[in-house]
Design an enzyme around this catalytic site. Sequence first.
Site, PDB file in Angstrom:
ATOM      1  N   GLU A 323     110.073  78.656  17.157  1.00 40.76           N
ATOM      2  CA  GLU A 323     111.264  78.093  16.498  1.00 40.76           C
ATOM      3  C   GLU A 323     112.561  78.722  16.991  1.00 40.76           C
ATOM      4  O   GLU A 323     113.646  78.243  16.674  1.00 40.76           O
ATOM      5  CB  GLU A 323     111.175  78.313  14.977  1.00 40.76           C
ATOM      6  CG  GLU A 323     110.140  77.448  14.268  1.00 40.76           C
ATOM      7  CD  GLU A 323     108.771  78.117  14.166  1.00 40.76           C
ATOM      8  OE1 GLU A 323     108.469  79.001  15.007  1.00 40.76           O
ATOM      9  OE2 GLU A 323     108.009  77.762  13.252  1.00 40.76           O
ATOM     10  N   TRP A 436     101.784  96.060  -1.859  1.00 38.19           N
ATOM     11  CA  TRP A 436     101.620  95.414  -0.562  1.00 38.19           C
ATOM     12  C   TRP A 436     101.362  96.469   0.514  1.00 38.19           C
ATOM     13  O   TRP A 436     102.015  97.501   0.542  1.00 38.19           O
ATOM     14  CB  TRP A 436     102.881  94.637  -0.182  1.00 38.19           C
ATOM     15  CG  TRP A 436     103.110  93.438  -1.050  1.00 38.19           C
ATOM     16  CD1 TRP A 436     104.032  93.329  -2.056  1.00 38.19           C
ATOM     17  CD2 TRP A 436     102.429  92.191  -0.999  1.00 38.19           C
ATOM     18  NE1 TRP A 436     103.958  92.089  -2.638  1.00 38.19           N
ATOM     19  CE2 TRP A 436     102.976  91.357  -2.002  1.00 38.19           C
ATOM     20  CE3 TRP A 436     101.390  91.681  -0.218  1.00 38.19           C
ATOM     21  CZ2 TRP A 436     102.538  90.067  -2.238  1.00 38.19           C
ATOM     22  CZ3 TRP A 436     100.958  90.382  -0.446  1.00 38.19           C
ATOM     23  CH2 TRP A 436     101.519  89.590  -1.453  1.00 38.19           C
TER      24      TRP A 436
END
Length: 531
Positions: A323, A436
């Site tokens: 992208e 996390w």
Amino acid sequence: MFESTMMDIPLTIEMILDRARSTAADVEVVSRLPDRQLHKTTYGAIAERTERLARALIDAGIKPRDRVATLMWNHSQHLECYLGIPLAGAVIHTLNLRLHPDEIAYIAADAQDRFLIVDDVLLPLFEAFRGKHHFEKVIVVGTAKPLPPDAIPYEDFLERGNPQITLPKIQENDPLGCCYTSGTTGRPKGVVYSHRSTILHSLVTALPDCLDLSQDDCLLAVVPMFHVNAWGLPYTSVLVGARQVLPGPFLDAPSLLDLMEAEKVTVAAGVPTIWLGIREELDARPRNLNARMVVGGAAAPEQLIRDFDRMGLQLIQAWGMTETSPVGLVSRLSPAARNLPLDEQYKLRAKQGRPAPLVQIRVCNEKGEVPADGKTSGEVQIRGPWITRGYTSGVVDQRWTADGYFKTGDVANRDALGYIQLTDRTADLIKSGGEWIASQTLENVIMGHPAVREAAVIGVPHPKWSERPLAVVVLKPGAKASSDELKEHMAPHFAKFQLPDAFVFVDAIPRTSAGKFKKTELRQEYRNWSW
Ligand code: ADP
């Protein structure tokens, strides 16, 4: 009214081609053919053939914005397609030959590719999907015989490129090329580069503080021309007049090193797994090399950067995505960083780097931009003239912010010197007991152990913690290391809960079509792991 008096000249492929015809006409392009022979030509000859290709495409009915697909390795005819298809006003769509035939067919159909230009050695692959998408014309590069009944040899096709056929006038925002995302999350999506975005990306990546390419260089693009336009390097090289060496289908370490040595390559570019193989080969059989190696697509372990320095090879890390054309971040030492102790310098070089000129990059979490403390993490967001504002299928709203930044899905922190360090992709983060854990940081340290060749860390379902990290490790040939030893090696760098609970030793880690570790497959394989 006081207006600019500058000429309003569109930035198009014509400008790159003009360099091939004039300043760089005698610069060589060397390609490795499927029979291992080296084929040599020049930018001047390629420019002439490029124009014939463009005219032949128009003669065969290609109209502006039509898609022409390529299914090819890295070689000079592919470079002709890079230049000639956009010169005809059409869009080059590079198909990834490492994908499953059904996926190639899906992508070709989604892009509505009209013609296909294919290597003769890839005809068996084409046969595996030709029933699933109809190409109006199939043009074959190479001398293999017999050809499929309806196919045309590339050289015969070029003959149709009569100089009387006029080329269309191209505007700078017209589409030039199209690549599909890998589809790690959902179906692959098309991204379309413009003439303008390609020229600007080429100019900026050539800068000394980016990839530093000039007429003094000889580039070996190991990164395939079907993967994000080989990071734009074929275009950049023509623009600056750098010599190019194209490795064809031979991407094994000895073949690449032979080419680097014989052709005096000064810059090589590829994903980390390529350089891991090269390091092993150089450890076994040292050679006399002096080159810069651009590494991107996945994190370059700090140890790899240190090892290559010893071998006279400078590793330059860059970050980007399909992208983003792809270059967004480049890790070059700033003057301030060069004054730091050597260990600190290596730490910076192992980060993904600072934004290239003309792109804006920020790291944001739910509170806004993260502080520049090298710790607080957020998502990387990016905006600029070569960053996509949508997919061919339309805009997926949740991937762009209201002020036009593309949300990358990469998790990172930013330090006081402005260096951004990726810690993970959102999809790869491991959720353990509400905390996390970033897998890339763990991998980087495991790969710093002298016995380790490769390592990938994945989250595996756990009855108590929801997920726990498991490390999949490949040792160097003949080397030994136990789980306890690796854990001990990692312990000084992490909190205890972040350390992998298990180490699995394997012969190889599965790769994606771009040569990265394929964690989706690992997660699938170890989903029933019993802790
Ligand atoms: P995919 O990896 O899905 O095949 P891309 O080739 O577009 O598709 O890869 C983009 C992703 O690769 C980025 O979002 C990032 O996660 C990863 N990446 C690229 N360069 C680096 C780098 N230098 N370090 C770490 N990760 C990187």
